[in-house]
Motif scaffolding. Structure first.
Motif, PDB file in Angstrom:
ATOM      1  N   ARG A  86       0.993  -1.225  -0.399  1.00 12.94           N
ATOM      2  CA  ARG A  86       0.036  -0.038  -0.196  1.00 12.94           C
ATOM      3  C   ARG A  86       1.094   1.583   0.165  1.00 12.94           C
ATOM      4  NH1 ARG A  86      -2.658  -2.017   5.335  1.00 12.94           N
ATOM      5  NH2 ARG A  86      -1.359   0.080   5.521  1.00 12.94           N
ATOM      6  N   ASN A  87       0.820   2.092  -1.027  1.00 13.77           N
ATOM      7  CA  ASN A  87       0.834   3.743  -0.461  1.00 13.77           C
ATOM      8  C   ASN A  87       2.390   3.726  -0.847  1.00 13.77           C
ATOM      9  OD1 ASN A  87      -0.946   5.021   0.533  1.00 13.77           O
ATOM     10  ND2 ASN A  87      -0.420   4.250   2.850  1.00 13.77           N
ATOM     11  N   MET A  88       2.974   2.748  -2.076  1.00 16.05           N
ATOM     12  CA  MET A  88       4.042   3.065  -3.338  1.00 16.05           C
ATOM     13  C   MET A  88       5.157   3.920  -3.044  1.00 16.05           C
ATOM     14  SD  MET A  88       6.169   1.060  -5.246  1.00 16.05           S
ATOM     15  CE  MET A  88       5.973  -0.450  -4.756  1.00 16.05           C
ATOM     16  N   ALA A  89       3.699   5.237  -4.228  1.00 12.01           N
ATOM     17  CA  ALA A  89       4.171   6.193  -4.968  1.00 12.01           C
ATOM     18  C   ALA A  89       4.826   7.363  -3.532  1.00 12.01           C
ATOM     19  CB  ALA A  89       2.757   6.980  -4.932  1.00 12.01           C
ATOM     20  N   ALA A  90       3.387   7.068  -2.271  1.00 13.53           N
ATOM     21  CA  ALA A  90       4.424   8.008  -1.216  1.00 13.53           C
ATOM     22  C   ALA A  90       5.647   7.341  -0.736  1.00 13.53           C
ATOM     23  CB  ALA A  90       3.198   7.571   0.081  1.00 13.53           C
ATOM     24  N   ARG A  91       6.159   5.781  -0.489  1.00 13.11           N
ATOM     25  CA  ARG A  91       7.212   5.306   0.131  1.00 13.11           C
ATOM     26  C   ARG A  91       8.064   5.535  -0.619  1.00 13.11           C
ATOM     27  NH1 ARG A  91       8.295   0.615   2.330  1.00 13.11           N
ATOM     28  NH2 ARG A  91       6.321   0.442   3.384  1.00 13.11           N
ATOM     29  N   LEU A  92       8.037   5.980  -2.423  1.00 14.33           N
ATOM     30  CA  LEU A  92       8.874   6.442  -3.124  1.00 14.33           C
ATOM     31  C   LEU A  92       9.642   7.919  -3.147  1.00 14.33           C
ATOM     32  CD1 LEU A  92       8.489   3.934  -5.817  1.00 14.33           C
ATOM     33  CD2 LEU A  92      10.178   3.890  -4.632  1.00 14.33           C
ATOM     34  N   ARG A  93       8.728   8.150  -2.454  1.00 14.69           N
ATOM     35  CA  ARG A  93       8.551   9.393  -2.829  1.00 14.69           C
ATOM     36  C   ARG A  93       9.570  10.406  -1.762  1.00 14.69           C
ATOM     37  NH1 ARG A  93       3.115  10.382  -4.920  1.00 14.69           N
ATOM     38  NH2 ARG A  93       1.608  10.614  -2.080  1.00 14.69           N
ATOM     39  N   HIS A  94       9.036   9.226  -0.154  1.00 16.10           N
ATOM     40  CA  HIS A  94       9.802   9.683   1.182  1.00 16.10           C
ATOM     41  C   HIS A  94      11.128   9.410   0.461  1.00 16.10           C
ATOM     42  CE1 HIS A  94      10.353   9.308   5.596  1.00 16.10           C
ATOM     43  NE2 HIS A  94      11.148   7.954   5.164  1.00 16.10           N
ATOM     44  N   HIS A  95      11.762   8.526  -0.127  1.00 14.94           N
ATOM     45  CA  HIS A  95      13.047   7.469  -0.202  1.00 14.94           C
ATOM     46  C   HIS A  95      13.175   8.941  -1.245  1.00 14.94           C
ATOM     47  CE1 HIS A  95      12.788   4.286   1.429  1.00 14.94           C
ATOM     48  NE2 HIS A  95      12.070   3.293   0.874  1.00 14.94           N
ATOM     49  N   LEU A  96      12.943   9.549  -1.552  1.00 13.44           N
ATOM     50  CA  LEU A  96      13.366  10.218  -2.993  1.00 13.44           C
ATOM     51  C   LEU A  96      13.656  11.631  -2.200  1.00 13.44           C
ATOM     52  CD1 LEU A  96      11.579  10.124  -6.111  1.00 13.44           C
ATOM     53  CD2 LEU A  96      13.366   9.436  -5.881  1.00 13.44           C
ATOM     54  N   ALA A  97      13.132  12.239  -1.333  1.00 17.26           N
ATOM     55  CA  ALA A  97      12.993  13.743  -0.956  1.00 17.26           C
ATOM     56  C   ALA A  97      14.635  14.045  -0.066  1.00 17.26           C
ATOM     57  CB  ALA A  97      11.309  13.726   0.093  1.00 17.26           C
ATOM     58  N   GLY A  98      15.423  12.430   0.344  1.00 15.67           N
ATOM     59  CA  GLY A  98      16.338  12.311   1.927  1.00 15.67           C
ATOM     60  C   GLY A  98      15.711  13.383   2.673  1.00 15.67           C
ATOM     61  N   ASN A  99      14.649  12.839   3.467  1.00 15.50           N
ATOM     62  CA  ASN A  99      14.161  13.898   4.663  1.00 15.50           C
ATOM     63  C   ASN A  99      14.653  13.245   5.178  1.00 15.50           C
ATOM     64  OD1 ASN A  99      12.037  12.040   5.575  1.00 15.50           O
ATOM     65  ND2 ASN A  99      11.141  12.734   3.982  1.00 15.50           N
ATOM     66  N   ASP A 100      15.067  13.992   7.019  1.00 14.23           N
ATOM     67  CA  ASP A 100      15.651  13.161   8.297  1.00 14.23           C
ATOM     68  C   ASP A 100      14.496  13.051   8.842  1.00 14.23           C
ATOM     69  OD1 ASP A 100      17.712  15.382   7.739  1.00 14.23           O
ATOM     70  OD2 ASP A 100      17.180  16.818   8.434  1.00 14.23           O
ATOM     71  N   THR A 101      13.234  12.276   8.640  1.00 14.49           N
ATOM     72  CA  THR A 101      12.894  11.219   9.031  1.00 14.49           C
ATOM     73  C   THR A 101      12.886  10.399   8.926  1.00 14.49           C
ATOM     74  OG1 THR A 101      10.838  12.515   8.981  1.00 14.49           O
ATOM     75  CG2 THR A 101      10.209  10.557   9.742  1.00 14.49           C
ATOM     76  N   ARG A 102      14.204   9.260  10.229  1.00 14.73           N
ATOM     77  CA  ARG A 102      14.913   7.938   9.962  1.00 14.73           C
ATOM     78  C   ARG A 102      12.934   6.942   9.865  1.00 14.73           C
ATOM     79  NH1 ARG A 102      17.819  11.645   8.413  1.00 14.73           N
ATOM     80  NH2 ARG A 102      19.943  11.646   8.763  1.00 14.73           N
ATOM     81  N   ARG A 103      12.839   5.870   9.150  1.00 17.49           N
ATOM     82  CA  ARG A 103      11.757   5.341   9.452  1.00 17.49           C
ATOM     83  C   ARG A 103      12.256   4.158   8.820  1.00 17.49           C
ATOM     84  NH1 ARG A 103       4.839   4.912   7.961  1.00 17.49           N
ATOM     85  NH2 ARG A 103       4.444   2.699   8.878  1.00 17.49           N
ATOM     86  N   TRP A 104      13.001   3.777   7.952  1.00 16.52           N
ATOM     87  CA  TRP A 104      13.150   1.819   7.660  1.00 16.52           C
ATOM     88  C   TRP A 104      15.000   2.754   7.368  1.00 16.52           C
ATOM     89  CZ3 TRP A 104       9.087   4.997   4.558  1.00 16.52           C
ATOM     90  CH2 TRP A 104       7.872   4.670   5.192  1.00 16.52           C
ATOM     91  N   HIS A 105      15.159   1.743   7.587  1.00 16.00           N
ATOM     92  CA  HIS A 105      17.501   1.820   7.725  1.00 16.00           C
ATOM     93  C   HIS A 105      17.460   2.184   6.326  1.00 16.00           C
ATOM     94  CE1 HIS A 105      17.603  -2.499   9.850  1.00 16.00           C
ATOM     95  NE2 HIS A 105      17.613  -1.408  10.527  1.00 16.00           N
ATOM     96  N   ILE A 106      17.072   2.726   5.033  1.00 12.54           N
ATOM     97  CA  ILE A 106      17.708   3.073   4.209  1.00 12.54           C
ATOM     98  C   ILE A 106      17.203   4.458   4.623  1.00 12.54           C
ATOM     99  CG2 ILE A 106      15.577   3.506   2.211  1.00 12.54           C
ATOM    100  CD1 ILE A 106      19.051   2.092   1.275  1.00 12.54           C
ATOM    101  N   ASP A 107      16.908   4.995   5.001  1.00 19.28           N
ATOM    102  CA  ASP A 107      16.738   6.516   5.579  1.00 19.28           C
ATOM    103  C   ASP A 107      18.134   6.932   6.161  1.00 19.28           C
ATOM    104  OD1 ASP A 107      14.007   6.705   4.446  1.00 19.28           O
ATOM    105  OD2 ASP A 107      13.092   5.860   6.894  1.00 19.28           O
ATOM    106  N   TRP A 108      18.966   6.204   6.773  1.00 21.52           N
ATOM    107  CA  TRP A 108      20.446   6.443   7.425  1.00 21.52           C
ATOM    108  C   TRP A 108      21.012   7.185   6.316  1.00 21.52           C
ATOM    109  CZ3 TRP A 108      16.852   4.215  10.836  1.00 21.52           C
ATOM    110  CH2 TRP A 108      16.665   4.376  11.876  1.00 21.52           C
TER     111      TRP A 108
END
Length: 158
Positions: free
Chosen positions: A54-76
């Motif tokens: 669910r919400n794949m587009a939102a997940r991809l947008r999150h990853h591409l934004a490179g924001n400081d919210t750390r929810r998944w390992h890749i966010d680091w």
């Protein structure tokens, strides 16, 4: 074998559930992804395999934004601006099936795979210093934000 989704869902209505982020890390970096501890990544190309039913587009947008919210390992890696997503591939198969076909080296055990039932080892793999064949040579043909648009067009709720 799952069908590669090029732009939108296929004629049978199958929607992507798995994504691969092809990431370029320009220099040696240290990251500390939560309980996995501090690790050093060498420069080069990496692929991260993830999924979103669910919400794949939102997940991809999150990853591409490179924001400081750390929810998944890749966010680091992406949130700190240490790596850049250069291309995204979408798949209809499970993330473990897709990840298992990639020839790469585990650099951080359990990265993105702490809940993995197939014991993949890691969903972040180092591919080397040369551009992977999966990433188009022509930067104009690489997909990042267009992959988000493709998911949105597929009718998947965002």
């Amino acid at each position: 074998m799952g069908e590669q989704i090029s732009e939108t869902m296929d004629d049978t209505g199958v929607r992507p559930v798995t994504y691969r982020l092809y990431i370029r890390v320009p220099c040696r970096v240290a990251i500390d992804p939560g309980r996995l501890g501090r690790h050093v990544l060498v420069r080069g190309w990496y692929v991260y395999t993830g999924s979103a039913r669910r919400n794949m587009a939102a997940r991809l947008r999150h990853h591409l934004a490179g924001n400081d919210t750390r929810r998944w390992h890749i966010d680091w890696l992406l949130g700190a601006g240490l790596g850049q997503v250069m291309h995204i591939r979408l798949d209809t198969e499970s993330e473990c099936t897709v990840n298992g076909r990639i020839e790469g080296r585990v650099v951080i055990p359990r990265f993105g795979a702490t809940d993995c039932r197939r014991r993949c080892g890691s969903h972040l793999l180092w591919l080397g210093t040369r551009r992977p064949r999966a990433v188009p040579r022509d930067p104009g043909r690489r997909r990042t934000h267009s992959a988000v648009a493709a998911v949105e067009r597929s009718g998947r709720p965002a």
